[in-house]
Design a protein around this motif. Structure first.
Motif, short mmCIF file in Angstrom:
data_model
loop_
_atom_site.label_atom_id
_atom_site.label_comp_id
_atom_site.label_asym_id
_atom_site.label_seq_id
_atom_site.Cartn_x
_atom_site.Cartn_y
_atom_site.Cartn_z
N UNK A 182 0.81 -1.29 -0.03
CA UNK A 182 0.32 -0.23 0.01
C UNK A 182 0.94 1.54 0.06
N UNK A 183 1.91 1.23 0.88
CA UNK A 183 3.16 2.61 0.48
C UNK A 183 3.71 2.67 -0.61
N UNK A 184 3.93 2.08 -1.22
CA UNK A 184 4.50 1.79 -2.56
C UNK A 184 3.78 2.28 -3.11
N UNK A 185 2.10 2.40 -3.79
CA UNK A 185 0.94 2.36 -4.58
C UNK A 185 0.70 4.36 -3.93
N UNK A 186 0.67 3.95 -2.80
CA UNK A 186 0.58 6.03 -2.73
C UNK A 186 1.74 6.45 -2.80
N UNK A 187 3.24 6.09 -3.09
CA UNK A 187 3.88 7.23 -3.15
C UNK A 187 3.64 7.82 -4.79
N UNK A 188 3.95 6.14 -5.44
CA UNK A 188 3.34 6.66 -6.95
C UNK A 188 2.24 7.15 -6.84
N UNK A 189 1.15 7.13 -6.63
CA UNK A 189 0.52 8.26 -6.46
C UNK A 189 0.68 9.81 -6.45
N UNK A 190 0.95 9.61 -5.28
CA UNK A 190 1.83 10.99 -4.89
C UNK A 190 2.97 11.44 -5.41
N UNK A 191 3.42 11.14 -6.14
CA UNK A 191 4.69 11.52 -7.29
C UNK A 191 3.47 11.67 -8.59
N UNK A 192 2.56 11.61 -8.39
CA UNK A 192 1.92 11.43 -9.60
C UNK A 192 2.06 10.44 -11.11
N UNK A 193 2.55 9.35 -10.10
CA UNK A 193 2.91 7.92 -10.86
C UNK A 193 1.26 7.17 -11.29
N UNK A 194 1.62 5.96 -11.57
CA UNK A 194 0.57 5.06 -12.06
C UNK A 194 0.41 4.00 -10.39
N UNK A 195 -0.67 3.28 -10.26
CA UNK A 195 -0.58 2.69 -9.85
C UNK A 195 -1.83 0.92 -11.26
N UNK A 196 -0.84 0.56 -11.47
CA UNK A 196 -1.73 -1.15 -12.93
C UNK A 196 -2.42 -1.87 -12.13
N UNK A 197 -1.93 -1.89 -10.52
CA UNK A 197 -3.02 -2.86 -9.81
C UNK A 197 -3.63 -2.47 -8.20
N UNK A 198 -4.74 -2.68 -7.87
CA UNK A 198 -4.85 -2.46 -6.96
C UNK A 198 -3.93 -3.05 -5.72
N UNK A 199 -3.24 -1.86 -4.66
CA UNK A 199 -2.63 -2.11 -3.64
C UNK A 199 -3.13 -3.28 -3.00
N UNK A 200 -1.92 -4.70 -2.53
CA UNK A 200 -2.50 -5.89 -1.68
C UNK A 200 -1.35 -5.51 -0.44
N UNK A 201 -1.91 -6.67 0.36
CA UNK A 201 -0.48 -7.58 1.91
C UNK A 201 -1.13 -8.44 1.54
N UNK A 202 -0.03 -9.50 1.98
CA UNK A 202 0.12 -10.56 2.26
C UNK A 202 0.70 -10.83 3.92
N UNK A 203 0.32 -12.19 4.45
CA UNK A 203 1.24 -13.41 5.60
C UNK A 203 1.51 -13.94 5.19
N UNK A 204 3.51 -13.72 5.77
CA UNK A 204 4.44 -15.13 5.13
C UNK A 204 5.15 -15.27 6.24
N UNK A 205 5.32 -16.22 6.92
CA UNK A 205 6.41 -16.57 7.35
C UNK A 205 7.60 -16.15 7.46
N UNK A 206 8.08 -16.11 9.42
CA UNK A 206 8.89 -14.68 9.67
C UNK A 206 10.56 -15.50 9.09
N UNK A 207 10.06 -17.26 9.12
CA UNK A 207 11.44 -17.75 8.30
C UNK A 207 10.78 -18.95 7.46
N UNK A 208 11.26 -18.49 6.14
CA UNK A 208 10.53 -19.89 4.90
C UNK A 208 12.21 -20.72 4.50
N UNK A 209 11.68 -21.98 3.76
CA UNK A 209 12.41 -23.07 3.31
C UNK A 209 12.11 -23.23 2.09
#
Length: 382
Positions: free
Chosen positions: A253-280
């Motif tokens: 979400x923050x990346x998308x908002x910064x792009x908007x603030x700078x007059x950039x594009x958001x080509x896909x609605x921002x998302x958030x995901x939950x991942x393990x702190x340690x991955x294999x």
């Protein structure tokens, strides 16, 4: 035997709150800062772009639907561990540091067989980042470069970056000639270091990833990498054990908002995901830390202060660990291949004389991050 996976339940969407992560973007890009004439024709002090077919375009009308889950096939699991097809033409192979990074000459990536590509995936997973010199990759038709990268996974289309016309799958990092935004950036920041793994806010973030230089300054503009597997190794078994089972929220979400603030594009609605702190890693079985200050927001189930305390420790551990980091210097014809699942990286904004820096990234997505059970007797071997 492949490691058994611990099932990671996808949680319902959660509100994204500011945590210890701080979204930070040193390379200001976007249509407001882009000069087509300077890039296509050049200026008094700078030549035009060497690869005009790779110059960025931004289409504010173009929108993409949410990404759908897919089944990723990990080619590294099929690889011959002797790497005979990958290195049969190699003239120089040298590890840049002991835990991370290798430089290779004589191998033409574009000419690898499927067996060679499988071995490339495994070798990169083992060495984390590999710089291949004297490549013709940038000279390929863009469609051919994408076809090559597509062997390693479904292409990710970045939600905010510019892309070559007609090829939204290519992510461009572009700082144009006579750019002066660095001075503004350093008015409020002491450094440009932005440790991250790419787009970890996606449900299926990238794996084997390709970055190739198109134009760069005569000196400066290097890229830093660190081994998240070695960062995990350095922790005590008791601390490793405590991290297992924890999950963290990663936000775009923050990346998308910064792009908007700078007059950039958001080509896909921002998302958030939950991942393990340690991955294999699915091919090597290595465990690696999987948090980063750019996109990780908080630890699920922790109070704000608890989450910030733990994440700050992990971020400091990553940043201070110069004994599991490497600095890759760019040269014309360089293609850097790294595994986003077991590394973090940062660009370096250390030149301010107006030279162009123009690199292209092909970003195949991989599996959804998973962890295997903690076992102190089978920690990562070095």
């Amino acid at each position: 035997m492949a490691p058994a996976l611990v099932e990671t339940t996808q949680h319902a969407p959660l509100p994204v709150t500011k945590g210890s992560g701080d979204y930070k973007e040193a390379f200001v890009s976007g249509p407001k800062n882009y000069s087509a004439s300077a890039e296509e024709v050049g200026t008094e002090n700078h030549a035009p772009a060497s690869y005009p077919k790779y110059l960025p375009v931004w289409d504010p009308e173009k929108k993409y639907p949410p990404l759908e889950p897919f089944t990723h096939y990990e080619h590294g699991k099929d690889a011959d561990p002797t790497f005979k097809d990958l290195f049969q033409d190699a003239t120089y192979i040298s590890d840049l540091t002991a835990p991370i990074g290798t430089e290779v000459h004589g191998v033409e990536l574009a000419k690898l067989t499927e067996q060679g590509k499988d071995q490339l995936a495994l070798f990169v997973a083992q060495r984390k980042v590999v710089a291949f010199r004297n490549q013709s990759f940038a000279d390929l038709p863009i469609a051919d470069a994408l076809d090559y990268g597509g062997y390693f996974g479904r292409h990710h289309i970045h939600p905010t970056s510019g892309a070559p016309k007609g090829h939204p799958e290519v992510h461009l990092v572009h700082r144009g000639v006579d750019d002066t935004t660095a001075a503004t950036f350093f008015e409020t920041r002491t450094n440009s270091i932005i440790w991250h793994s790419d787009v970890t806010y996606e449900e299926q973030p990238p794996g084997t990833t390709f970055l190739y230089i198109l134009d760069g300054p005569k000196s400066g503009g290097d890229t830093l990498f660190l081994s998240q597997a070695e960062a995990y190794n350095r922790l005590s078994p008791e601390f490793q054990k405590r991290l297992h089972g924890l999950k963290a929220l990663h936000s775009g979400h923050e990346q998308a908002q910064l792009s908007k603030d700078r007059g950039g594009v958001v080509r896909r609605e921002p998302v958030a995901s939950i991942h393990p702190v340690v991955r294999t890693h699915p091919a090597t079985g290595e465990k690696a830390l999987y948090v980063n200050p750019q996109f990780t927001r908080h630890i699920i189930g922790f109070k704000k202060e608890e989450s910030e305390y733990l994440l700050k420790f992990l971020y400091d551990h990553m940043a201070f660990g110069q004994d599991f980091q490497v600095r890759v210097k760019w040269e014309p014809g360089t293609v850097v291949v790294w595994d986003n699942r077991v590394t973090a990286h940062s660009p370096v904004l250390d030149w301010q004389d107006g030279q162009r820096r123009h690199v292209a990234r092909i970003t195949p997505q991989a599996e959804r991050p998973e962890e295997t059970p903690f076992d102190s007797s089978s920690s990562n071997k070095r």
